[in-house]
Design an enzyme around this catalytic site. Sequence first.
Site, PDB file in Angstrom:
ATOM      1  N   HIS A 190     -11.286   2.784  -4.383  1.00 62.88           N
ATOM      2  CA  HIS A 190     -10.244   2.450  -5.351  1.00 62.88           C
ATOM      3  C   HIS A 190     -10.969   1.893  -6.574  1.00 62.88           C
ATOM      4  O   HIS A 190     -12.033   1.274  -6.440  1.00 62.88           O
ATOM      5  CB  HIS A 190      -9.334   1.317  -4.861  1.00 62.88           C
ATOM      6  CG  HIS A 190      -8.558   1.607  -3.625  1.00 62.88           C
ATOM      7  ND1 HIS A 190      -9.053   1.381  -2.377  1.00 62.88           N
ATOM      8  CD2 HIS A 190      -7.289   2.054  -3.453  1.00 62.88           C
ATOM      9  CE1 HIS A 190      -8.136   1.688  -1.471  1.00 62.88           C
ATOM     10  NE2 HIS A 190      -7.058   2.106  -2.090  1.00 62.88           N
ATOM     11  N   ASP A 209     -12.195  -1.561  -6.095  1.00 61.35           N
ATOM     12  CA  ASP A 209     -13.285  -1.805  -5.139  1.00 61.35           C
ATOM     13  C   ASP A 209     -14.615  -1.727  -5.875  1.00 61.35           C
ATOM     14  O   ASP A 209     -15.530  -2.496  -5.609  1.00 61.35           O
ATOM     15  CB  ASP A 209     -13.335  -0.735  -4.028  1.00 61.35           C
ATOM     16  CG  ASP A 209     -12.013  -0.528  -3.339  1.00 61.35           C
ATOM     17  OD1 ASP A 209     -11.243  -1.504  -3.243  1.00 61.35           O
ATOM     18  OD2 ASP A 209     -11.747   0.607  -2.894  1.00 61.35           O
TER      19      ASP A 209
HETATM   20  C1  XUL Z   1      -3.431   1.923   3.183  1.00 59.96           C
HETATM   21  C2  XUL Z   1      -4.344   3.063   2.973  1.00 59.96           C
HETATM   22  C3  XUL Z   1      -5.079   3.107   1.685  1.00 59.96           C
HETATM   23  C4  XUL Z   1      -5.272   4.482   1.136  1.00 59.96           C
HETATM   24  C5  XUL Z   1      -5.891   4.507  -0.242  1.00 59.96           C
HETATM   25  O1  XUL Z   1      -2.771   1.928   4.395  1.00 59.96           O
HETATM   26  O2  XUL Z   1      -4.509   3.890   3.844  1.00 59.96           O
HETATM   27  O3  XUL Z   1      -6.301   2.467   1.847  1.00 59.96           O
HETATM   28  O4  XUL Z   1      -6.074   5.241   1.975  1.00 59.96           O
HETATM   29  O5  XUL Z   1      -5.177   3.775  -1.158  1.00 59.96           O
END
Ligand code: XUL
Length: 452
Positions: A116, A119
């Site tokens: 993300h 992150d």
């Molecule tokens: C949350 C989840 C996230 C997504 C990316 O449950 O799975 O980490 O994979 O935003």
Amino acid sequence: MEAKPQTMAINLTLGQKEYFPKIKKIKYEGQDSDNPLSFKFYDSEKVVSGKPMKEHLKFAVAYWHTFCGTGGDPFGPGTKSFPWEIPGKPMQSAYAKLDAAFEFFTKLDVEYYCFHDRDLAPEGENVKESVQFLKELTKAAKVKQEESSVKLLWGTANLFSHPRFMNGAATNPDFDVVTFAASQVKAALDATIELGGCNYVFWGGREGYSSLLNTKMKKELDHLAIFLSKARDYGRENGFKGTFLIEPKPMEPSKHQYDFDVATVVSFLKNYNLEDDFKINIENNHATLAGHTFAHEIQTAYNFNAFGSLDINQGDPHNGWDTDEFLSNIYDAIHIMLVILEEGGLKTGGMNFDAKTRRNSTDLEDIFIGHIHAMDTLARGLLIADEILRKSNYKDLKQKRYKSFDKDKGLHFTKNKLGLEELANIASNISEPEIISGKQELFESIINKYIK
Ligand code: XUL
Ligand code: CO
């Protein structure tokens, strides 16, 4: 937030500090090895069903759990201390974390990672600063990718942690919040394009609602479709050739999430004509929260030409939370590998470990052990599924159940050549159909026979 001059950034990314000095490159040692820091089943170059294991499995490490998740839960703070976290210095920590992450990928021998925006780089004091921070870290990540040959499976934007997104991001009832979400998606897409990402993910964490009393659901869904189509247009105009992925989840954090499961996402994409550019990122623990198996969700996606990629983990069968555990269930691994092998593989997708070590797994080596264990579980699933398909009568048994459609009127039906009246007439002229066993136990026994 401190600002970081660029020269410092380069020095830090090229820094020599080793974060896992006691851990050497993880090697395949075979099933008899007692070394917890070795692969027992995953032998990356071993050819299975025509290609190396690493191409079947395309493993990716999730930046958020592995390098950012210190184990905090609603009842207490984090328990893990990560040497790349420098208190009060978010940008310096981000560069150190990048070094640690690439050391980890290389030692674990995985070819992909996922992140993300938040992150990789911290949020700044305003939109411009946040965008700038991400740009700086993207530059550094590009150097790291070139040095290591590790690739980006997908990038995404965190549109759920900041309080401004408490009522959603693209579906927020406040237009200003929608623009903040857009600015994050634009910057995260820019980063993904710059880093050659194979995919770009949208997980609609808070795209949903708690009460229909205060929610215009149709309006929010229309907004979501507009937002996604604008992101698609921006990505394509700026050279993004990968696949956009929607990641379904039925609940948590929202009570009702719009992307409930694969079937819900397929109908949303078709309804808004987004199905050519958007496919689906399927996660095991999200599937089970929706009352499905992982294999069911994967098969459903393939059925609609909507298969994109996988988030690999598992939930706890005794509770209804998203516990994001490393996959250790060998049956899940075999079942999904049977589907994936029969459907022709992952294509542009991969297997991202959206999994975290438990809160009380506090040794730094535990993040290696968690990944090694899940990689071995999947490698074992691949080997067993391949054997079942090659050596057992599994495929024949399945095919035989449908043999009445292979000829005569049954074949005409499958070719769309019989109307309802003709079908009804056939029924009037034949006797009661014989009782034919589905033989579920026999199918299950074949799976167990090949677990050696
Ligand atoms: C949350 C989840 C996230 C997504 C990316 O449950 O799975 O980490 O994979 O935003
Ligand atoms: Co996920």
